[in-house]
Design an enzyme around this catalytic site. Structure first.
Site, PDB file in Angstrom:
ATOM      1  N   ASP A 142       0.873  -1.159   0.000  1.00  0.00           N
ATOM      2  CA  ASP A 142       0.000   0.000   0.000  1.00  0.00           C
ATOM      3  C   ASP A 142       0.920   1.222   0.000  1.00  0.00           C
ATOM      4  OD1 ASP A 142      -2.416   1.595   0.499  1.00  0.00           O
ATOM      5  OD2 ASP A 142      -1.606   1.827   2.514  1.00  0.00           O
ATOM      6  N   LEU A 143       0.402   2.391  -0.373  1.00  0.00           N
ATOM      7  CA  LEU A 143       1.235   3.596  -0.412  1.00  0.00           C
ATOM      8  C   LEU A 143       0.914   4.544   0.742  1.00  0.00           C
ATOM      9  CD1 LEU A 143       1.248   4.276  -4.275  1.00  0.00           C
ATOM     10  CD2 LEU A 143       3.019   3.178  -2.889  1.00  0.00           C
ATOM     11  N   ASP A 144      -0.279   5.142   0.720  1.00  0.00           N
ATOM     12  CA  ASP A 144      -0.644   6.149   1.723  1.00  0.00           C
ATOM     13  C   ASP A 144      -0.624   5.571   3.140  1.00  0.00           C
ATOM     14  OD1 ASP A 144      -1.067   7.810  -0.427  1.00  0.00           O
ATOM     15  OD2 ASP A 144      -3.253   7.589  -0.409  1.00  0.00           O
ATOM     16  N   ASP A 164      -1.338  -0.483   5.955  1.00  0.00           N
ATOM     17  CA  ASP A 164      -1.693   0.011   7.298  1.00  0.00           C
ATOM     18  C   ASP A 164      -3.161  -0.172   7.640  1.00  0.00           C
ATOM     19  OD1 ASP A 164      -3.129   3.070   7.118  1.00  0.00           O
ATOM     20  OD2 ASP A 164      -2.196   2.282   5.322  1.00  0.00           O
TER      21      ASP A 164
END
Length: 234
Positions: free
Chosen positions: A16-18, A188
């Site tokens: 995941d990025l954000d 997250d």
């Protein structure tokens, strides 16, 4: 690090990025500010309307068009346009100004600095695994300097429904010609990342910032991203 389930053989690490590779809150705050500034410039009538007003426009849009939620960029763009029409602009004017305001938002939203230790970690992991990104947002791996580290990035909207739907994970497995269980997804969000990965048959590593109790366990729980160093030496 806590290991809840035995890990199968892994050939792909999906990130995941954000809020996984960086803190996304200041990024979005800066992007919202850029959007509001652009709106005030091109449509002065908007000067007294804050981010909450534009969020409400998106909420109303999602009530009539629920599927729009799967494409964050288009949802925001159309929400801006709907808000401008609500304030009295013609559809033509609203469409043109919405494009300008969204461009300002996206420019700031994709201006992301990755911490050197995170870049180093990803570079080292990429020597042993294929790295991909799977995101519900629209951050750009090339603009954040990770284009050479990740094989590709999949985004909700253009590439399928958002996590926790399995679309993006299954698309990644098909594109890489691997079984879903060969992918370990790191993210997250328990709902989007853990449940999404598991629903697709992938393995899941949860970067749990807040030590939240849950009933559906990931394969492993991380307190910090650097704990993935274990995979470099294993």
């Amino acid at each position: 690090m806590q290991i809840f389930k035995a890990l199968n053989s892994i050939s792909v690490l999906s990130f995941d990025l954000d809020d996984t590779l960086y803190d996304n809150k200041p990024v979005i705050a800066a992007a919202e500010a850029a959007m509001l500034q652009s709106l005030a410039k091109y449509a002065p009538i908007t000067a007294n309307y804050d981010s909450e007003f534009w969020w409400q426009q998106r909420r109303m849009l999602a009530k009539t068009t629920p599927e729009i939620r799967h494409d964050m960029g288009r949802w925001r763009l159309l929400g801006i346009e709907a808000g401008l029409i609500h304030l009295g602009l013609t559809q033509c004017e609203a469409g043109e100004i919405a494009e300008l305001a969204y461009a300002a938002f996206w420019q700031a939203r994709t201006t992301i600095s990755i911490a050197p230790d995170v870049t180093q970690l990803l570079t080292e992991l990429a020597r042993q695994y294929q790295l991909i990104a799977i995101t519900n947002g629209n951050a750009c791996i090339k603009k954040m300097g990770l284009g050479d580290v990740f094989a590709f990035s999949l985004q909700a909207g253009p590439d399928g429904r958002m996590k926790p739907y399995p679309d993006l994970f299954l698309t990644a497995a098909k594109r890489l010609n691997v079984k879903p269980e060969a992918i370990l997804h790191i993210g997250d969000s328990h709902r989007a990342d853990v449940l999404g990965a598991l629903s697709a048959g992938c393995q899941a590593a949860w970067l749990d910032h807040y030590q939240t109790p849950v009933t559906v366990l990931p394969h492993i729980r991380l307190q910090q991203l650097q704990q993935l160093q274990r995979f470099i030496s294993s």
